[in-house]
Design a protein around this motif. Structure first.
Motif, PDB file in Angstrom:
ATOM      1  N   LEU A   1       0.840  -1.205   0.000  1.00 49.15           N
ATOM      2  CA  LEU A   1       0.000   0.000   0.000  1.00 49.15           C
ATOM      3  C   LEU A   1       0.872   1.251   0.000  1.00 49.15           C
ATOM      4  O   LEU A   1       0.705   2.145  -0.822  1.00 49.15           O
ATOM      5  CB  LEU A   1      -0.917   0.041   1.236  1.00 49.15           C
ATOM      6  N   ARG A   2       1.821   1.327   0.926  1.00 47.97           N
ATOM      7  CA  ARG A   2       2.674   2.533   1.031  1.00 47.97           C
ATOM      8  C   ARG A   2       4.104   2.065   1.313  1.00 47.97           C
ATOM      9  O   ARG A   2       4.298   1.135   2.096  1.00 47.97           O
ATOM     10  CB  ARG A   2       2.257   3.399   2.222  1.00 47.97           C
ATOM     11  N   ARG A   3       5.085   2.741   0.706  1.00 48.39           N
ATOM     12  CA  ARG A   3       6.470   2.388   1.073  1.00 48.39           C
ATOM     13  C   ARG A   3       7.192   3.656   1.528  1.00 48.39           C
ATOM     14  O   ARG A   3       6.795   4.769   1.207  1.00 48.39           O
ATOM     15  CB  ARG A   3       7.203   1.709  -0.060  1.00 48.39           C
ATOM     16  N   ASN A   4       8.246   3.436   2.358  1.00 49.56           N
ATOM     17  CA  ASN A   4       9.051   4.545   2.887  1.00 49.56           C
ATOM     18  C   ASN A   4       8.191   5.633   3.514  1.00 49.56           C
ATOM     19  O   ASN A   4       8.235   6.800   3.115  1.00 49.56           O
ATOM     20  CB  ASN A   4       9.921   5.143   1.769  1.00 49.56           C
ATOM     21  N   ILE A   5       7.415   5.232   4.491  1.00 47.45           N
ATOM     22  CA  ILE A   5       6.566   6.176   5.220  1.00 47.45           C
ATOM     23  C   ILE A   5       7.469   7.081   6.052  1.00 47.45           C
ATOM     24  O   ILE A   5       8.356   6.594   6.765  1.00 47.45           O
ATOM     25  CB  ILE A   5       5.584   5.401   6.114  1.00 47.45           C
ATOM     26  N   ARG A   6       7.291   8.393   5.917  1.00 48.16           N
ATOM     27  CA  ARG A   6       8.168   9.342   6.638  1.00 48.16           C
ATOM     28  C   ARG A   6       7.330  10.318   7.454  1.00 48.16           C
ATOM     29  O   ARG A   6       6.339  10.848   6.958  1.00 48.16           O
ATOM     30  CB  ARG A   6       9.027  10.156   5.642  1.00 48.16           C
ATOM     31  N   LEU A   7       7.752  10.571   8.690  1.00 46.46           N
ATOM     32  CA  LEU A   7       7.025  11.486   9.575  1.00 46.46           C
ATOM     33  C   LEU A   7       7.481  12.933   9.358  1.00 46.46           C
ATOM     34  O   LEU A   7       8.661  13.184   9.105  1.00 46.46           O
ATOM     35  CB  LEU A   7       7.280  11.115  11.043  1.00 46.46           C
ATOM     36  N   GLU A   8       6.544  13.868   9.494  1.00 40.96           N
ATOM     37  CA  GLU A   8       6.864  15.301   9.532  1.00 40.96           C
ATOM     38  C   GLU A   8       7.550  15.589  10.881  1.00 40.96           C
ATOM     39  O   GLU A   8       7.428  14.784  11.819  1.00 40.96           O
ATOM     40  CB  GLU A   8       5.572  16.124   9.452  1.00 40.96           C
ATOM     41  N   PRO A   9       8.191  16.752  11.016  1.00 42.43           N
ATOM     42  CA  PRO A   9       8.858  17.047  12.300  1.00 42.43           C
ATOM     43  C   PRO A   9       7.913  17.349  13.459  1.00 42.43           C
ATOM     44  O   PRO A   9       8.229  17.074  14.608  1.00 42.43           O
ATOM     45  CB  PRO A   9       9.707  18.286  11.980  1.00 42.43           C
ATOM     46  N   LYS A  10       6.695  17.897  13.134  1.00 46.24           N
ATOM     47  CA  LYS A  10       5.784  18.292  14.227  1.00 46.24           C
ATOM     48  C   LYS A  10       4.424  17.590  14.094  1.00 46.24           C
ATOM     49  O   LYS A  10       3.931  17.358  12.989  1.00 46.24           O
ATOM     50  CB  LYS A  10       5.568  19.813  14.190  1.00 46.24           C
ATOM     51  N   ALA A  11       3.819  17.325  15.279  1.00 43.94           N
ATOM     52  CA  ALA A  11       2.577  16.537  15.341  1.00 43.94           C
ATOM     53  C   ALA A  11       1.332  17.402  15.149  1.00 43.94           C
ATOM     54  O   ALA A  11       1.246  18.500  15.694  1.00 43.94           O
ATOM     55  CB  ALA A  11       2.501  15.856  16.692  1.00 43.94           C
ATOM     56  N   VAL A  12       0.365  16.838  14.430  1.00 42.45           N
ATOM     57  CA  VAL A  12      -0.950  17.498  14.333  1.00 42.45           C
ATOM     58  C   VAL A  12      -1.982  16.760  15.192  1.00 42.45           C
ATOM     59  O   VAL A  12      -3.062  17.265  15.464  1.00 42.45           O
ATOM     60  CB  VAL A  12      -1.465  17.568  12.871  1.00 42.45           C
ATOM     61  N   ILE A  13      -1.613  15.519  15.602  1.00 45.31           N
ATOM     62  CA  ILE A  13      -2.468  14.794  16.549  1.00 45.31           C
ATOM     63  C   ILE A  13      -1.608  14.325  17.717  1.00 45.31           C
ATOM     64  O   ILE A  13      -0.396  14.171  17.588  1.00 45.31           O
ATOM     65  CB  ILE A  13      -3.158  13.561  15.901  1.00 45.31           C
ATOM     66  N   TYR A  14      -2.279  14.096  18.874  1.00 42.01           N
ATOM     67  CA  TYR A  14      -1.532  13.492  19.984  1.00 42.01           C
ATOM     68  C   TYR A  14      -2.410  12.449  20.644  1.00 42.01           C
ATOM     69  O   TYR A  14      -3.650  12.559  20.661  1.00 42.01           O
ATOM     70  CB  TYR A  14      -1.036  14.557  20.983  1.00 42.01           C
ATOM     71  N   SER A  15      -1.775  11.400  21.143  1.00 42.58           N
ATOM     72  CA  SER A  15      -2.458  10.213  21.645  1.00 42.58           C
ATOM     73  C   SER A  15      -1.948   9.940  23.065  1.00 42.58           C
ATOM     74  O   SER A  15      -0.919   9.318  23.243  1.00 42.58           O
ATOM     75  CB  SER A  15      -2.133   9.047  20.701  1.00 42.58           C
ATOM     76  N   PRO A  16      -2.636  10.509  24.098  1.00 40.14           N
ATOM     77  CA  PRO A  16      -2.107  10.478  25.471  1.00 40.14           C
ATOM     78  C   PRO A  16      -2.670   9.304  26.275  1.00 40.14           C
ATOM     79  O   PRO A  16      -3.851   9.278  26.603  1.00 40.14           O
ATOM     80  CB  PRO A  16      -2.615  11.809  26.034  1.00 40.14           C
ATOM     81  N   GLY A  17      -1.835   8.339  26.635  1.00 39.08           N
ATOM     82  CA  GLY A  17      -2.299   7.203  27.449  1.00 39.08           C
ATOM     83  C   GLY A  17      -2.205   7.496  28.931  1.00 39.08           C
ATOM     84  O   GLY A  17      -1.557   8.466  29.336  1.00 39.08           O
ATOM     85  N   GLY A  18      -2.851   6.660  29.714  1.00 40.21           N
ATOM     86  CA  GLY A  18      -2.752   6.767  31.162  1.00 40.21           C
ATOM     87  C   GLY A  18      -3.709   7.814  31.728  1.00 40.21           C
ATOM     88  O   GLY A  18      -4.247   8.643  31.011  1.00 40.21           O
ATOM     89  N   LEU A  19      -3.873   7.755  33.053  1.00 42.51           N
ATOM     90  CA  LEU A  19      -4.832   8.660  33.729  1.00 42.51           C
ATOM     91  C   LEU A  19      -4.269  10.078  33.811  1.00 42.51           C
ATOM     92  O   LEU A  19      -3.218  10.292  34.423  1.00 42.51           O
ATOM     93  CB  LEU A  19      -5.110   8.134  35.148  1.00 42.51           C
ATOM     94  N   ARG A  20      -4.954  11.040  33.265  1.00 37.58           N
ATOM     95  CA  ARG A  20      -4.494  12.431  33.224  1.00 37.58           C
ATOM     96  C   ARG A  20      -4.185  12.955  34.629  1.00 37.58           C
ATOM     97  O   ARG A  20      -3.215  13.654  34.865  1.00 37.58           O
ATOM     98  CB  ARG A  20      -5.568  13.310  32.558  1.00 37.58           C
ATOM     99  N   LYS A  21      -5.015  12.555  35.607  1.00 35.68           N
ATOM    100  CA  LYS A  21      -4.837  13.127  36.970  1.00 35.68           C
ATOM    101  C   LYS A  21      -3.553  12.608  37.623  1.00 35.68           C
ATOM    102  O   LYS A  21      -3.119  13.134  38.651  1.00 35.68           O
ATOM    103  CB  LYS A  21      -6.054  12.801  37.846  1.00 35.68           C
ATOM    104  N   ARG A  22      -2.953  11.555  36.997  1.00 35.52           N
ATOM    105  CA  ARG A  22      -1.691  11.033  37.568  1.00 35.52           C
ATOM    106  C   ARG A  22      -0.476  11.487  36.757  1.00 35.52           C
ATOM    107  O   ARG A  22       0.640  11.014  36.970  1.00 35.52           O
ATOM    108  CB  ARG A  22      -1.766   9.502  37.639  1.00 35.52           C
ATOM    109  N   TYR A  23      -0.678  12.401  35.830  1.00 33.73           N
ATOM    110  CA  TYR A  23       0.467  12.926  35.059  1.00 33.73           C
ATOM    111  C   TYR A  23       1.380  13.755  35.972  1.00 33.73           C
ATOM    112  O   TYR A  23       0.924  14.470  36.858  1.00 33.73           O
ATOM    113  CB  TYR A  23      -0.017  13.813  33.907  1.00 33.73           C
ATOM    114  N   THR A  24       2.666  13.694  35.666  1.00 30.90           N
ATOM    115  CA  THR A  24       3.642  14.517  36.404  1.00 30.90           C
ATOM    116  C   THR A  24       3.723  15.897  35.722  1.00 30.90           C
ATOM    117  O   THR A  24       3.210  16.078  34.605  1.00 30.90           O
ATOM    118  CB  THR A  24       5.017  13.826  36.337  1.00 30.90           C
TER     119      THR A  24
END
Ligand code: AHG
Ligand code: MN
Ligand code: MN
Length: 319
Positions: free
Chosen positions: A179-202
């Motif tokens: 389907l796709r070859r040589n997938i390359r990331l841009e330097p900056k994110a347009v989405i973020y995927s935060p795991g874990g409980l927010r209230k326990r973040y440092t």
């Protein structure tokens, strides 16, 4: 970059691996994992599996999907003739499947990541990490291959052998084609995927989230590591993290079965993968079930996370 439907003919996985210059034994191993995924996707889709503790038509104890996927993959690897040891997220110890294959490969795998999401019909995946020889407690930078299969609306396989990241889709004949070859990331994110409980973040992690939000990054989180990481790769812009938490300094995700393979894929796509202070691929595992905090995706954002954590937080207590 080739997009789906743009090729004059479909390039199948085995052919692409050969053209990519991948060693015959490693090609065979990756194709065996691809074969195993056909049985795993069927067991997910057919729904003829209850939860553990019930019995099937033949009176056998019903297997939970994790256990079945583990069995399917382990059998394939044992019969491959090129794997000496395996370690699975579902079993406690390293298993010598073919000691006579010592010179070939050892494999660490998560047979079904996110399996609890099957009940709510969300995407799940299989994650595979391949090392040379018999030792599975090597630093992740020693991997010779990393791949995952994503069981979503479509079944896709994404791999690297150190020469870029490439995506394949399972067609109606259950063959994987490019389907796709040589997938390359841009330097900056347009989405973020935060795991874990927010209230326990440092504090450093909280500031990292503020930094992303101020820039207008959108939150995308399914709770499945494979679809969440896949979204970062296929959108070519994003950051996934499952951080250290108050009360859980090592986070939740497992170095051997989840982080090493995902880290190699991210770096091969021009991104980065860190435990907040150090490159994941440089970490020397102490045990097969070791967990580490995880930040991966666009290089600039992973670097920013490290800066905030190192400058705002005390280093974790040793040991
Ligand atoms: P597994 O199903 O193999 O145990 O892994 C689940 C992991 C991973 O898929 C995901 O990133 C993480 O669990 C989500 O954890 P939370 O449910 O704590 O968000
Ligand atoms: Mn997992
Ligand atoms: Mn799992």
């Amino acid at each position: 970059m080739l997009k789906a439907g743009k090729t004059k003919f479909q390039i199948d996985l085995r052919r692409y691996l050969r053209e990519d210059g991948v060693d015959d034994r490693l090609t065979h191993l990756i194709c065996e994992v691809a074969e195993a995924s056909k049985y795993i996707v069927n067991s997910i889709r057919t729904g003829d599996l209850g939860v553990a503790g019930t019995s099937n038509l033949y009176g056998e104890e019903q297997l939970a999907l994790d256990v079945l996927a583990d069995r399917i993959l382990r059998k394939r690897l044992a019969k491959s003739g090129v794997v000496s040891n395996v370690a699975s997220e579902e079993t406690r110890d390293v298993i010598a499947v073919s000691p006579h294959c010592a010179g070939n490969f050892s494999v660490a795998f998560d047979p079904l990541d996110g399996s609890s999401l099957v009940d709510v019909n969300l995407a799940v995946g299989t994650i595979v990490s391949v090392f040379p020889g018999s030792d599975l407690l090597q630093a992740g930078q020693r991997q010779v291959a990393a791949l995952y299969i994503l069981y979503g609306p479509r079944t896709t396989l994404v791999y690297t052998t150190g020469n870029g990241v490439h995506e394949f889709g399972m067609n109606q004949l259950m063959e994987y084609t490019l389907l796709r070859r040589n997938i390359r990331l841009e330097p900056k994110a347009v989405i973020y995927s935060p795991g874990g409980l927010r209230k326990r973040y440092t504090s450093g992690v909280r500031e990292f989230v503020d930094h992303l939000e101020e820039r207008g990054a959108k939150l995308r989180y399914s709770g499945g590591l494979v679809p969440d990481v896949n979204q970062v790769l296929m959108k070519r812009s994003g950051v996934f993290f499952y951080p250290h938490l108050q009360g859980a300094p090592q986070g939740k995700l497992r170095l051997l079965f989840e982080l090493n393979p995902m880290a190699l894929l991210m770096e091969q796509a021009g991104g980065a993968a860190s435990n907040g202070r150090q490159r994941i691929l440089e970490l020397q595992p102490g045990a097969i079930d070791e967990c580490q905090p995880f930040f991966c995706g666009c290089r600039d954002d992973v670097t920013r996370a490290e800066e905030l954590i190192v400058n705002r937080e005390q280093p974790p207590a040793p040991g």
